[in-house]
Write an enzyme that holds these catalytic residues in place. Structure first.
Site, mmCIF file in Angstrom:
data_model
loop_
_atom_site.group_PDB
_atom_site.id
_atom_site.type_symbol
_atom_site.label_atom_id
_atom_site.label_comp_id
_atom_site.label_asym_id
_atom_site.label_seq_id
_atom_site.Cartn_x
_atom_site.Cartn_y
_atom_site.Cartn_z
ATOM 1 N N SER A 197 0.929 -1.101 -0.008
ATOM 2 C CA SER A 197 0.067 0.110 0.056
ATOM 3 C C SER A 197 0.770 1.158 0.074
ATOM 4 C CB SER A 197 -0.927 -0.137 1.302
ATOM 5 O OG SER A 197 -0.116 0.236 2.274
ATOM 6 N N THR A 226 -1.950 2.829 3.352
ATOM 7 C CA THR A 226 -1.282 3.990 3.409
ATOM 8 C C THR A 226 -0.638 4.130 4.763
ATOM 9 O OG1 THR A 226 -2.939 5.498 2.179
ATOM 10 C CG2 THR A 226 -1.639 6.400 3.728
ATOM 11 N N THR A 273 1.582 6.895 0.646
ATOM 12 C CA THR A 273 0.669 5.794 0.117
ATOM 13 C C THR A 273 1.042 5.626 -1.332
ATOM 14 O OG1 THR A 273 -1.348 5.330 -0.092
ATOM 15 C CG2 THR A 273 -1.155 7.488 -0.731
ATOM 16 N N ARG A 323 -4.707 9.971 -10.738
ATOM 17 C CA ARG A 323 -5.503 10.176 -9.552
ATOM 18 C C ARG A 323 -4.944 10.660 -8.519
ATOM 19 N NH1 ARG A 323 -6.066 7.750 -4.358
ATOM 20 N NH2 ARG A 323 -8.122 7.881 -3.393
ATOM 21 N N THR A 339 -5.932 7.350 6.584
ATOM 22 C CA THR A 339 -6.016 6.353 5.588
ATOM 23 C C THR A 339 -7.574 5.930 5.324
ATOM 24 O OG1 THR A 339 -5.995 4.343 7.276
ATOM 25 C CG2 THR A 339 -3.851 5.289 6.869
ATOM 26 N N GLY A 340 -7.538 5.240 4.171
ATOM 27 C CA GLY A 340 -8.833 4.901 3.829
ATOM 28 C C GLY A 340 -9.407 5.602 2.488
HETATM 29 N N1 ASP Z 1 -6.118 7.442 1.618
HETATM 30 C C1 ASP Z 1 -5.460 6.771 0.293
HETATM 31 C C2 ASP Z 1 -6.078 7.264 -0.837
HETATM 32 O O1 ASP Z 1 -7.072 7.709 -0.862
HETATM 33 C C3 ASP Z 1 -5.636 5.402 0.206
HETATM 34 C C4 ASP Z 1 -5.741 4.512 1.658
HETATM 35 O O2 ASP Z 1 -5.318 5.002 2.780
HETATM 36 O O3 ASP Z 1 -6.067 3.535 1.555
HETATM 37 O O4 ASP Z 1 -5.234 7.446 -1.641
#
Ligand code: ASP
Length: 359
Positions: free
Chosen positions: A88, A208, A226, A236, A259-260
């Site tokens: 990640s 991340t 990340t 993106r 994160t997320g």
């Molecule tokens: N927050 C990160 C993103 O949207 C991805 C993640 O943390 O899973 O790029």
């Protein structure tokens, strides 16, 4: 089962999150400048997403040896960026839909009030180091894509292929199973019929590392790094490199990061909100939980909601304040974070949450 916000669980988690108290206030000098009122007898702390056990340990070791919090947390997350097994972040990160790894990162340095970030940078294993250089060696805050790569190369970074064999295989599997309508096929035999299955499994792959630290001078800094959403459209950019969204630091208050699902966080700029909630007197965990609630309330698109109108995705937040208090929260139960308070090894803690997963 109670699927609503579980106040008792929340408070229980809050009491589990240790706090440091009894700290007097005085002015301190950092980088030769009077930077404001800070706390004496600081109890240092480093928090990160759950993949940061080694990162928080490294950062705390440096902080205990007198390092600046930003140097410490960046050195910490470099371990995860370099790790091919964390897909990640950094080297071995899951690629975009074309099989190319694109990385996002941001840093914020409390005592100098500066920040730097790079987004959609290719071929550079440690985007957090580049983000720090954007802060230290340019008049900009955010550099993206080709420009970010050139900036990194100007500073001597070497280009390398970030796609490990394992990440390439995962990408290929996703691509082959994505649709029965295209020409990419997974391994199959004369009996195979439905070979586009598993679509759901591959829809959202997230991960991340966010890492925030309070150093011995009472200064706060943070970093988020990340590979972003797996299989994203090239170019993106998620929340991680956006100051205010994936990371925010205010040296007089604390730091927060996420994160997320970045798209949700970009629409609510939660990290700066968490810092503001803490400025208003909320503890780190409660402030993180308030950010989760804000995202939940702000999510209106049916495609992003479950049958009970709750977000069908997760976002996690991690925060510390200048008193050395820390906490984490997520929209859905089950998330965890790593923390190191300097007295023992890094440990994993449960995040508070808004909604309990049914399984
Ligand atoms: N927050 C990160 C993103 O949207 C991805 C993640 O943390 O899973 O790029």
């Amino acid at each position: 089962m109670n699927d609503g916000m579980n106040r008792r669980d929340f408070l229980k988690a809050a009491s589990l999150a240790g706090v440091a108290t009894g700290i007097g206030a005085q002015s301190i000098v950092a980088e030769g400048l009077l930077v404001g009122t800070k706390t004496a007898a600081v109890k240092p702390v480093v928090i990160s997403s759950a993949n940061g056990l080694a990162a928080t340990a490294k950062a705390m070791e440096m902080i205990k040896n007198g390092a600046d919090a930003l140097d410490a947390v960046v050195a910490g997350v470099n371990i995860v960026e370099d790790d091919p097994n964390d897909n990640s972040v950094g080297y071995g990160g899951l690629p975009n839909e074309e099989g190319v790894v694109e990385l996002d990162s941001s840093v914020m340095h409390g005592p100098s009030g500066r920040g730097g970030a790079v987004a959609a940078i290719r071929n550079i294993k440690n985007p957090s180091k580049v983000a720090k250089l954007v802060m230290e060696r340019s008049d900009h805050v955010l550099i993206v894509g080709e420009g970010a790569l050139r900036f990194a190369k100007s500073h001597g970074f070497k280009e390398e292929d970030l796609l490990t064999d394992e990440s390439r295989k995962l990408w290929l599997e996703w691509k082959e199973k994505l649709s029965t309508e295209d020409d990419w096929l997974p391994p199959h035999d004369i009996e195979s019929k439905d070979i586009g299955e598993n679509l759901k499994k591959w829809l959202r792959v997230t991960g991340t590392i966010n890492c925030n630290g309070l150093d011995l001078k009472g200064n706060v800094s943070g970093v988020t790094t990340t590979s972003g959403l797996a299989w994203k459209i090239p170019g993106r950019v998620g929340d991680s490199p956006i100051l205010g969204a994936g990371l925010y630091v205010d040296n007089s208050v604390g730091a927060a990061g996420s994160t997320g699902r970045g798209e949700a966080n970009l629409l609510s700029c939660s990290s700066v909100m968490i810092v503001e909630y803490m400025r208003q007197g909320k503890g780190p965990e409660e402030a993180c939980l308030m950010a989760c609630k804000r995202i939940s309330e702000q999510t209106k698109m049916k495609r992003l909601l479950d049958d009970n109108n709750r977000p069908n995705f997760n976002v996690n937040f991690y925060a510390i304040n200048v008193k050395g208090e820390f906490g984490g929260a997520s929209i859905w139960s089950g998330s965890r974070y790593a923390v190191n308070t300097g007295e023992a090894q890094s440990r994993i803690m449960e995040c508070a949450y808004l909604y309990k997963r049914s399984r």
